[in-house]
Motif scaffolding. Structure first.
Motif, mmCIF file in Angstrom:
data_model
loop_
_atom_site.group_PDB
_atom_site.id
_atom_site.type_symbol
_atom_site.label_atom_id
_atom_site.label_comp_id
_atom_site.label_asym_id
_atom_site.label_seq_id
_atom_site.Cartn_x
_atom_site.Cartn_y
_atom_site.Cartn_z
ATOM 1 N N ARG A 148 0.828 -1.211 0.000
ATOM 2 C CA ARG A 148 0.000 0.000 0.000
ATOM 3 C C ARG A 148 0.855 1.250 0.000
ATOM 4 N N ARG A 149 2.003 1.179 0.659
ATOM 5 C CA ARG A 149 2.814 2.381 0.837
ATOM 6 C C ARG A 149 3.869 2.593 -0.224
ATOM 7 N N GLY A 150 4.068 1.600 -1.093
ATOM 8 C CA GLY A 150 5.140 1.765 -2.072
ATOM 9 C C GLY A 150 4.616 1.777 -3.478
ATOM 10 N N LYS A 151 3.759 2.764 -3.806
ATOM 11 C CA LYS A 151 3.105 2.724 -5.096
ATOM 12 C C LYS A 151 3.624 3.756 -6.085
ATOM 13 N N ILE A 152 3.835 4.965 -5.602
ATOM 14 C CA ILE A 152 4.075 6.046 -6.559
ATOM 15 C C ILE A 152 5.275 6.878 -6.137
ATOM 16 N N GLY A 153 6.205 7.098 -7.085
ATOM 17 C CA GLY A 153 7.412 7.817 -6.706
ATOM 18 C C GLY A 153 7.894 8.787 -7.761
ATOM 19 N N LYS A 154 8.764 9.684 -7.307
ATOM 20 C CA LYS A 154 9.427 10.590 -8.235
ATOM 21 C C LYS A 154 10.878 10.641 -7.811
ATOM 22 N N LEU A 155 11.750 10.169 -8.681
ATOM 23 C CA LEU A 155 13.142 10.000 -8.266
ATOM 24 C C LEU A 155 14.122 10.504 -9.298
ATOM 25 N N TYR A 156 15.321 10.788 -8.817
ATOM 26 C CA TYR A 156 16.351 11.330 -9.678
ATOM 27 C C TYR A 156 17.613 10.509 -9.516
ATOM 28 N N GLN A 157 18.318 10.335 -10.633
ATOM 29 C CA GLN A 157 19.576 9.611 -10.538
ATOM 30 C C GLN A 157 20.538 10.435 -9.685
ATOM 31 N N LYS A 170 17.017 -0.374 -11.087
ATOM 32 C CA LYS A 170 17.467 -0.804 -9.759
ATOM 33 C C LYS A 170 18.959 -0.636 -9.560
ATOM 34 N N MET A 171 19.689 -0.692 -10.658
ATOM 35 C CA MET A 171 21.144 -0.695 -10.520
ATOM 36 C C MET A 171 21.712 0.677 -10.216
ATOM 37 N N PHE A 172 20.900 1.698 -10.425
ATOM 38 C CA PHE A 172 21.422 3.048 -10.220
ATOM 39 C C PHE A 172 21.043 3.567 -8.841
ATOM 40 N N PRO A 173 21.921 4.348 -8.273
ATOM 41 C CA PRO A 173 21.541 4.996 -7.014
ATOM 42 C C PRO A 173 20.534 6.114 -7.315
ATOM 43 N N LEU A 174 19.487 6.180 -6.510
ATOM 44 C CA LEU A 174 18.421 7.157 -6.761
ATOM 45 C C LEU A 174 18.137 7.986 -5.522
ATOM 46 N N THR A 175 17.665 9.192 -5.736
ATOM 47 C CA THR A 175 17.355 10.053 -4.611
ATOM 48 C C THR A 175 16.049 10.805 -4.848
ATOM 49 N N GLU A 176 15.416 11.177 -3.742
ATOM 50 C CA GLU A 176 14.187 11.966 -3.888
ATOM 51 C C GLU A 176 14.482 13.450 -3.952
ATOM 52 N N VAL A 177 15.735 13.800 -3.713
ATOM 53 C CA VAL A 177 16.096 15.221 -3.716
ATOM 54 C C VAL A 177 16.227 15.711 -5.146
ATOM 55 N N ASN A 178 15.464 16.730 -5.497
ATOM 56 C CA ASN A 178 15.548 17.142 -6.901
ATOM 57 C C ASN A 178 16.688 18.133 -7.122
ATOM 58 N N PRO A 179 17.414 17.873 -8.184
ATOM 59 C CA PRO A 179 18.488 18.781 -8.558
ATOM 60 C C PRO A 179 17.896 20.058 -9.157
ATOM 61 N N HIS A 180 18.762 20.912 -9.538
ATOM 62 C CA HIS A 180 18.306 22.179 -10.102
ATOM 63 C C HIS A 180 17.446 21.946 -11.337
ATOM 64 N N ALA A 181 16.384 22.734 -11.462
ATOM 65 C CA ALA A 181 15.435 22.540 -12.570
ATOM 66 C C ALA A 181 16.103 22.603 -13.927
ATOM 67 N N SER A 182 17.175 23.327 -14.047
ATOM 68 C CA SER A 182 17.826 23.453 -15.352
ATOM 69 C C SER A 182 18.433 22.153 -15.830
ATOM 70 N N LEU A 183 18.650 21.251 -14.889
ATOM 71 C CA LEU A 183 19.262 19.982 -15.281
ATOM 72 C C LEU A 183 18.222 18.947 -15.716
#
Lengths: 310, 567
Positions: A98-107, A162-175
């Protein structure tokens, strides 16, 4: 590779922000769980209603869990054994779903590195369960990814990601690259590929199920039809007799004539009734067989993630 | 689910709810962590059905390790028999477990959500408990009208039969229907059969140890509930497969057809070994004071048959058990008796006699037996007073023991069992019934006194003689010379050989004699005991009763033999 309940449960509690009380080497895993998790795992709706109506602050529960059945439980604390079959473990699994459905992630790149200035492209990932269903079932887990800039499709995308490290912290919008395909178009493209994927399966299972269904329906039909035939014959015989017996004169008041007619009528009706019942039963049996055997495929997406990657 | 595409062979459906949720989350800047997304994916992986045929449920069972024959049966029902089958294992092989496995598997695969389980009234709670505890299946016992709405309902067949309930049942569609003791459905003209036939169901299991009791017709009727036409029409069935009421023809072909819809495991096959029972009779001669007490009580009872029959019966049995038990009952009787009456005087004189009993012969022999066995022993008695006496007596002779009573809460029962396992040599128990506590590490039983109901004796033995017991079981019975107990033991042991019977056989015999659960047998015995004047008469009547039981046993063997004609 055998599944480790231990590892899974500990990661779960970490992921839902619980406070781990026991130390790393302890046989017993003790954890203080947040209120919302508590509500999910322990089914006590009245307790929560009560506490909240009184305006009281609920005490976070501490759970003490053990994973090895061979270890003796300690005398002083109330300890639970968690195995693959435990109800508690299944509650945890369902909570994770139930808790792991929707995400937004950045390499993720280390902050000062060269790569940390690369442009990240937007991708949409969908994980889904594809179930082949007849009287038996088989599940497949499948994932699709689509590049939202150029519409490129990737099968089994989750395994790559899965093989890449991912973060929820968004980088600068220009990137961040911008999607040029709308959400709906992306979905259409993916769903079309899904259909292809499904039809690429070996369809033995469906053909077999259909054959079984036809065989079973045939058996039901021949069983009921032979009985229906007999009844039909009886009905025809009786109706014929009825004609013979019916008086030629319309206002015949002969008691014998009248009573014979009524007797025949009754048997008449009885047989018609029986025929109706049998037909009803036959239809029901056939419906049940169709319900059981009709092959179908059901696709249930279980997570969708927006991922920005190079 | 919405339709995605219709292909030639099947429709493809898709559940699009997640898309909407996705958009919601994105517009609210709400997301789940990657950790949780990974955990969710792993959960899906764990719960998916990787193969059409391979059972998934075994690893997800909380408490049960099924026997190979049970797993094989569940596998076969799902793969080959397409979920509609008669489970006809011989008694004691665990049909309930097999049904539970099949149900669990279908539920895990999402094929079954709504289930109706119809069982004899006395088994409703047991089934409900087993499904919950052993299979983590949230079954509810049907109690009120609204409980039919629950997803998984266990109900009594008789309750369901009533029109108001049946109407509710017939209005629903069940993914699975399970019927226990399905031999009750052997006659298609009965309301029960017709009702079950009308229920809308996808999968169906019929459980019975005796699918054929009197004639092959019965098998036809059972099979018609599952797969009408499997054996052809009734007429063609008779023509092709029935020589006489119980004699089939074209056995090979018949067997092939039946194999597609019925599974019958027998104890002999499949390596399921039931260990043997060895019965030892310990003869006891009452000492003079004990004999005096026994005679006094017996005469008292004969003289006062107008008093409360139940107390008299209890008294008679207690005097065979221990003077302590007798004492307690007599003292209680005094409370309800007018002071100064003749009755009071009689009771007081018996109490005096009971005080003269200093040595208890039976208890002395018990200590000898226990020391000889030199291993764990369960001693059964009907009476609390005897139980307390025995614990004291054993302690006096340096034998450690723990008590076990029906009234104990579950936690205490477990605790006593653990103590018995790790520290005490003897468990003195008054309660044998009920499930749950595993005592199979012990293989010796002493019946310190005998209940007059053989089913209760059977229950006692069943605590240790069951699947999982690895050693032969030894049963010690006391035969106290010249007492009623001696006669009863004669009936049960010598005459009808009950201790040599296989598990469940006694149950079937008593049911056949219309003495279900053995209750009527108890009252039959009582009538015999008090209706006869001389010892010869008593012996003759008991023999007669024995003959009746033996006849029923033989009839039963013939019947269950006929099912095995095609196996």
């Amino acid at each position: 590779m055998t599944f480790s309940t231990d590892h899974y449960v500990k990661r779960y509690f970490e992921a839902v922000n619980s406070e781990i009380i026991s130390d790393k080497n302890s046989q017993i895993f003790s954890v203080k769980i947040p209120i919302d998790v508590d509500k999910e795992l322990t089914h006590r709706p009245y307790y929560w209603m009560y506490i909240e109506s009184l305006g009281q602050q609920p005490e976070p529960t501490t759970l003490h869990l053990a994973f090895d059945p061979k270890v003796d439980p300690p005398d002083d604390i109330d300890c639970e054994l968690i195995t693959l079959g435990s109800i508690r473990f299944h509650n945890i699994l369902n909570s994770a779903r139930r808790r792991g459905k929707i995400g937004k992630l950045y390499q993720y790149f280390p902050p000062k590195s060269q790569l940390s200035r690369s442009i990240l492209r937007p991708y949409l990932l969908i994980n889904m369960r594809v179930s082949l269903i007849a009287d038996k079932t088989q599940d497949h887990l499948y994932s699709l990814g689509i590049n939202l800039e150029n519409g490129q499709l990737y099968r089994n995308f989750y395994n790559n990601v899965k093989m890449f490290p991912l973060t929820e912290v968004n980088p600068h919008a220009s990137l961040l690259g911008q999607p040029s395909i709308s959400f709906d178009s992306a979905i259409s493209i993916m769903e079309e590929d899904l259909c292809n994927y499904v039809t690429e399966f070996d369809n033995q299972w469906a053909a077999q199920a259909s054959n079984n269904m036809i065989e079973e329906i045939g058996q039901i039909e021949s069983y009921y039809d032979s009985q229906l035939l007999d009844l039909q014959k009886k009905l025809t015989d009786i109706t014929n007799n009825l004609d013979d017996v019916t008086c030629k004169s319309d206002d015949c008041k002969d008691q014998i004539c009248q009573s014979e007619e009524t007797i025949e009528n009754r048997i008449d009706l009885e047989i018609i009734n029986e025929i109706d019942l049998l037909n009803f039963e036959k239809r029901q049996r056939i419906d049940e067989v169709k319900w059981q055997f009709s092959p179908r495929v059901e696709i249930s997406p279980y997570s969708m993630v927006m991922i920005y990657m190079v | 689910m919405e339709i995605l595409k219709e292909t030639e062979l099947f429709p493809i459906y898709i559940n699009r709810n997640l898309y909407t949720q996705f958009n919601d989350y994105m517009s609210n800047s709400r997301t789940d962590s990657w950790q949780l997304i990974e955990l969710s994916h792993e959960a899906e992986k764990l719960l998916m059905a990787k193969d059409f045929h391979q059972l998934e449920c075994i690893k997800h069972l909380p408490q049960v390790i099924p026997y190979p024959h049970q797993t094989k049966t569940a596998q076969k029902v799902i793969s080959e028999l397409r979920g509609r089958a008669i489970l006809a294992d011989e008694v004691g092989l665990g049909k309930t477990i097999e049904a539970g496995l099949i149900l669990k598997e279908y539920m895990l695969r999402g094929l079954v959500k709504k289930v109706l389980i119809l069982v004899p009234a006395s088994l409703v709670l047991q089934w409900t408990r087993e499904l919950n505890e052993k299979f983590a299946i949230p079954a509810t016992a049907q109690r009120k009208h609204y409980s039919w709405d629950a997803d998984i309902v266990v109900a009594s067949i008789d309750t369901a039969k009533r029109d108001d309930h049946m109407n509710i049942i017939l209005s629903k569609e069940y993914d699975m229907l399970i019927v226990d003791e399905a031999h009750k459905l052997k006659n298609r003209k009965t309301k029960n059969w017709q009702n079950i036939n009308k229920i809308k169901k996808k999968y169906c299991l019929l459980l019975t140890a005796t699918p054929v009791q009197n004639s092959l017709d019965e098998l036809f009727n059972l099979i018609t509930l599952l797969k009408p036409g499997q054996l052809g029409s009734y007429n063609s069935f008779l023509q092709n497969f029935v020589e006489q009421k119980r004699k089939p023809k074209n056995k090979d072909e018949l067997k092939k057809i039946i194999d597609k819809v019925m599974i019958r495991n027998k104890r002999r096959d499949g390596g399921v070994e039931f260990v043997d029972r060895h019965v030892h009779t310990i003869t006891v001669e009452l000492s003079e004071p004990e004999r005096n007490l026994y005679d006094a009580v017996t005469n008292f009872i004969r003289k006062h048959r107008d008093l409360n029959m139940l107390s008299l019966l209890t008294l008679q049995r207690e005097v065979c058990s221990s003077s302590d038990a007798t004492f307690v009952t007599l003292v209680n009787m005094l409370k309800n008796v007018a002071t100064g009456s003749e009755l009071e005087l009689e009771i007081r004189s018996i109490l005096d006699i009971s005080r003269t009993v200093k040595e208890v012969t039976k208890a002395q022999r018990l200590v000898e037996i226990i020391k000889n066995i030199n291993d764990k022993v369960i001693v059964f008695t009907e009476y609390r007073a005897t139980q307390e006496f025995l614990q004291m007596y054993l302690a006096h002779h340096q034998i450690s023991s723990v008590p076990y009573r029906g009234g104990f809460k579950r936690g205490k029962k477990e605790w006593m069992k653990d103590l018995f396992f790790s520290r005490a040599q003897v468990m003195v128990a008054t309660e044998a019934g009920g499930e749950g506590i595993n005592l199979q590490f012990c293989n010796n039983i002493v019946n310190y006194d005998l209940p007059w109901n053989p089913m209760r004796i059977e229950q006692r033995i069943g605590r240790v003689h069951r699947l999982g017991q690895s050693r032969d079981v030894h049963i010690y019975n006391f035969s106290t010379v010249d007492t009623i107990e001696e006669h009863i033991l004669y009936l049960l042991q010598e005459k009808i050989n009950m201790f040599e019977m296989v598990i469940g056989e006694l149950d079937s015999i008593l049911t056949k004699l219309k003495m279900p659960k053995g209750q009527k047998l108890e009252s039959n015995l009582l009538e015999i005991v008090y209706g006869t004047q001389t010892k010869e008469e008593l012996t003759a009547k008991i023999n007669e009763l024995g003959e009746k039981i033996i006849q029923a046993k033989e009839d039963l063997q013939k019947e269950s033999g006929s099912v095995d004609i095609f196996h």
